[in-house]
Design a protein around this motif. Structure first.
Motif, PDB file in Angstrom:
ATOM      1  N   SER A  79      -6.241   2.395   1.423  1.00  0.00           N
ATOM      2  CA  SER A  79      -6.425   3.790   0.989  1.00  0.00           C
ATOM      3  C   SER A  79      -6.693   4.733   2.160  1.00  0.00           C
ATOM      4  CB  SER A  79      -7.574   3.881  -0.019  1.00  0.00           C
ATOM      5  OG  SER A  79      -8.784   3.542   0.600  1.00  0.00           O
ATOM      6  N   GLN A  80      -6.978   4.177   3.346  1.00  0.00           N
ATOM      7  CA  GLN A  80      -7.210   5.049   4.501  1.00  0.00           C
ATOM      8  C   GLN A  80      -5.903   5.446   5.188  1.00  0.00           C
ATOM      9  OE1 GLN A  80     -10.227   3.151   6.919  1.00  0.00           O
ATOM     10  NE2 GLN A  80     -11.829   3.756   5.485  1.00  0.00           N
ATOM     11  N   VAL A  81      -4.804   4.945   4.648  1.00  0.00           N
ATOM     12  CA  VAL A  81      -3.491   5.330   5.165  1.00  0.00           C
ATOM     13  C   VAL A  81      -2.719   5.944   3.978  1.00  0.00           C
ATOM     14  CG1 VAL A  81      -1.415   4.514   6.361  1.00  0.00           C
ATOM     15  CG2 VAL A  81      -3.617   3.402   6.797  1.00  0.00           C
ATOM     16  N   PRO A  82      -2.819   7.276   3.815  1.00  0.00           N
ATOM     17  CA  PRO A  82      -2.306   7.915   2.600  1.00  0.00           C
ATOM     18  C   PRO A  82      -0.806   7.711   2.366  1.00  0.00           C
ATOM     19  CG  PRO A  82      -3.560   9.473   3.937  1.00  0.00           C
ATOM     20  CD  PRO A  82      -3.465   8.221   4.737  1.00  0.00           C
ATOM     21  N   TYR A  83      -0.077   7.346   3.404  1.00  0.00           N
ATOM     22  CA  TYR A  83       1.374   7.145   3.236  1.00  0.00           C
ATOM     23  C   TYR A  83       1.693   6.054   2.218  1.00  0.00           C
ATOM     24  CZ  TYR A  83       1.372   9.938   7.451  1.00  0.00           C
ATOM     25  OH  TYR A  83       1.146  10.936   8.354  1.00  0.00           O
ATOM     26  N   LEU A 132       7.191  -1.930   3.220  1.00  0.00           N
ATOM     27  CA  LEU A 132       8.309  -1.215   3.841  1.00  0.00           C
ATOM     28  C   LEU A 132       7.848  -0.190   4.877  1.00  0.00           C
ATOM     29  CD1 LEU A 132      10.609  -0.799   0.703  1.00  0.00           C
ATOM     30  CD2 LEU A 132      10.679  -2.571   2.478  1.00  0.00           C
ATOM     31  N   LEU A 133       6.600   0.278   4.776  1.00  0.00           N
ATOM     32  CA  LEU A 133       6.095   1.290   5.720  1.00  0.00           C
ATOM     33  C   LEU A 133       5.984   0.787   7.151  1.00  0.00           C
ATOM     34  CD1 LEU A 133       3.218   3.087   3.782  1.00  0.00           C
ATOM     35  CD2 LEU A 133       5.270   4.158   4.718  1.00  0.00           C
ATOM     36  N   ASP A 165      20.697   3.877   5.660  1.00  0.00           N
ATOM     37  CA  ASP A 165      19.847   2.837   6.219  1.00  0.00           C
ATOM     38  C   ASP A 165      18.467   3.379   6.606  1.00  0.00           C
ATOM     39  OD1 ASP A 165      19.937   0.209   6.467  1.00  0.00           O
ATOM     40  OD2 ASP A 165      20.878   0.153   8.452  1.00  0.00           O
ATOM     41  N   THR A 166      17.447   2.986   5.879  1.00  0.00           N
ATOM     42  CA  THR A 166      16.104   3.526   6.105  1.00  0.00           C
ATOM     43  C   THR A 166      15.083   2.411   6.312  1.00  0.00           C
ATOM     44  OG1 THR A 166      16.675   5.376   4.649  1.00  0.00           O
ATOM     45  CG2 THR A 166      14.320   5.018   5.105  1.00  0.00           C
ATOM     46  N   PHE A 167      15.164   1.383   5.447  1.00  0.00           N
ATOM     47  CA  PHE A 167      14.137   0.341   5.460  1.00  0.00           C
ATOM     48  C   PHE A 167      14.678  -0.977   5.999  1.00  0.00           C
ATOM     49  CE2 PHE A 167      12.598   2.822   1.635  1.00  0.00           C
ATOM     50  CZ  PHE A 167      11.510   3.368   2.288  1.00  0.00           C
ATOM     51  N   ALA A 310       5.700   7.556  10.583  1.00  0.00           N
ATOM     52  CA  ALA A 310       7.081   7.675  11.065  1.00  0.00           C
ATOM     53  C   ALA A 310       8.055   7.157  10.011  1.00  0.00           C
ATOM     54  CB  ALA A 310       7.241   6.912  12.379  1.00  0.00           C
ATOM     55  N   VAL A 311       7.727   6.034   9.400  1.00  0.00           N
ATOM     56  CA  VAL A 311       8.632   5.451   8.400  1.00  0.00           C
ATOM     57  C   VAL A 311       8.633   6.314   7.133  1.00  0.00           C
ATOM     58  CG1 VAL A 311       9.179   3.397   7.027  1.00  0.00           C
ATOM     59  CG2 VAL A 311       8.327   3.147   9.362  1.00  0.00           C
ATOM     60  N   TYR A 312       7.456   6.813   6.762  1.00  0.00           N
ATOM     61  CA  TYR A 312       7.396   7.674   5.573  1.00  0.00           C
ATOM     62  C   TYR A 312       8.296   8.900   5.757  1.00  0.00           C
ATOM     63  CZ  TYR A 312       6.133  10.968   2.078  1.00  0.00           C
ATOM     64  OH  TYR A 312       6.239  11.881   1.056  1.00  0.00           O
ATOM     65  N   ARG A 313       8.202   9.545   6.919  1.00  0.00           N
ATOM     66  CA  ARG A 313       9.014  10.753   7.154  1.00  0.00           C
ATOM     67  C   ARG A 313      10.506  10.430   7.106  1.00  0.00           C
ATOM     68  NH1 ARG A 313       4.420  11.980  10.108  1.00  0.00           N
ATOM     69  NH2 ARG A 313       5.137  10.879  11.968  1.00  0.00           N
ATOM     70  N   ARG A 314      10.848   9.260   7.631  1.00  0.00           N
ATOM     71  CA  ARG A 314      12.245   8.825   7.602  1.00  0.00           C
ATOM     72  C   ARG A 314      12.719   8.727   6.134  1.00  0.00           C
ATOM     73  NH1 ARG A 314      12.702   2.904   9.193  1.00  0.00           N
ATOM     74  NH2 ARG A 314      11.633   3.391  11.127  1.00  0.00           N
ATOM     75  N   ALA A 315      11.884   8.124   5.294  1.00  0.00           N
ATOM     76  CA  ALA A 315      12.264   7.931   3.888  1.00  0.00           C
ATOM     77  C   ALA A 315      12.311   9.273   3.145  1.00  0.00           C
ATOM     78  CB  ALA A 315      11.288   6.984   3.209  1.00  0.00           C
TER      79      ALA A 315
END
Ligand code: TYM
Length: 321
Positions: A79-83, A132-133, A165-167, A310-315
């Motif tokens: 929960s400390q990583v809201p992504y 996936l993050l 291609d994202t994940f 970084a991965v969240y923004r990509r998605a």
């Protein structure tokens, strides 16, 4: 190898959690490994805020006591990583109701609860987000998580097909033995935190006398032959796998040294006490300093936020946000 795994802070770990998951994590830890306490998942359990807080701190102490080293890998609280919650929503718009309602864990848990909440159904989507993050390649888990891992792969592939291609599509990995530790009293049912018989479950921090008592009372069979054979001898096969896991040998090699159940049980209990006592001592020491444990988790969350962001923004961009 990029690795992620997690456990619910749902109370003291049992032997299945340790041999099926945590011990593998320690063996494969590196700068690319992320291990989280999945407190958001634990909201699907019926536990009080006080218990959730206590269990979260306990689990951090257990991770460290088992040998995870925050100087080597990243340890954090989900929960400390809201992504995680944010990506969860994006993936809920990719996953289907049909595939979620076919999950065995959902079917079993929802059958036991009146008026179960939506979170029980969408639970595996949040798990997919966890994985996936971090561009995860391998997910070390016990056998009961196989279906959730398959779903994560399906979601990742569907997303990639639809939005480009994202994940990274991850692979679940199980230990060779003890991927499914069974209940000592009902060896055809997995050892579990939710439905446990008092003598059937060994907790990681059971006292030596409890461990010895539970092993000596473990259900076997009447033919008296020490053989590794799940079909006809689930009780003995379970004990042989637990033994094999601690001794780092094969169940067959161990079976070949014994002719009596009693001797096998005595040696196994001693081996377990020898292996688990240092863990218990470390846990007792670490749990005295909760502030230090949380400082470790906060440093971990800082690193995790960078990677996951970084991965969240990509998605999000791929979907048009
Ligand atoms: P959880 O908290 O129920 O269990 C933690 C780990 O213990 C393994 N395990 C077992 N292994 C062998 N024998 C058993 N009897 C046994 N019982 C449990 C589980 O397979 C698991 O590896 N959904 C996950 C938590 C999760 C997660 C994730 C895991 C959330 N996000 C991302 C990996 C990656 C769960 O409920 O595990």
């Amino acid at each position: 190898m990029k690795i992620l795994s997690g456990m619910q802070p749902s109370g003291t770990l049992h032997l299945g959690n340790y041999l099926g998951a945590l011990r593998q994590w320690v063996e494969v830890q590196s700068a690319d490994a992320h291990y989280c306490v999945v407190d958001l998942h634990a909201l699907t359990l019926q536990i009080s805020p006080e218990m959730l807080r206590k269990n979260t701190t306990d689990l951090l102490a257990t991770y460290l006591a088992a040998g995870l080293d925050p100087e080597v890998c990243t340890i954090f609280i989900q929960s400390q990583v809201p992504y995680h919650a944010q990506l969860n929503w994006l993936l809920e718009c990719v996953a289907t109701y049909g595939e979620l309602s076919r999950m065995v864990a959902f079917k079993e848990k929802s059958a036991r609860q009146e008026g179960y909440r939506v979170g029980l159904l969408t639970y595996p989507v949040l798990m997919a987000a966890d994985i996936l993050l971090y561009d995860t390649e391998e997910v070390p888990v016990g056998d009961d998580q196989r279906q959730h891992l398959e779903l994560t792969r399906d979601i990742a592939e569907r997303f990639n097909n639809r939005f480009g291609d994202t994940f990274t599509v991850p692979l679940g990995v199980q230990p060779k033995v003890s991927a499914r530790v069974m209940d000592l009293q009902e060896p055809t049912r997995k050892m579990s935190k939710s439905i446990s018989s008092p003598l059937g479950t060994i907790y990681l921090f059971d006292s030596p006398s409890d461990i010895k008592r539970k092993i000596s009372k473990a259900v076997t069979d009447t033919d008296g032959d020490v053989r590794y054979d799940w079909e006809t001898k689930p009780g003995i096969s379970n004990l042989l796998e637990i033994y094999a896991s601690f001794a780092k040998e094969t169940p067959d090699a161990i079976a070949s040294r014994y002719t009596r159940y009693g001797d096998l049980k005595t040696d196994l209990a001693n081996l377990m006490v020898e292996n688990l006592s240092p863990l218990r001592e470390s846990y007792d020491r670490l749990i005295q300093s909760p502030a230090e444990l949380h400082a470790v988790a906060e440093r971990g969350a800082e690193k995790a936020r960078e990677q996951a962001g970084a991965v969240y923004r990509r998605a999000a961009q791929a979907m048009g946000l």
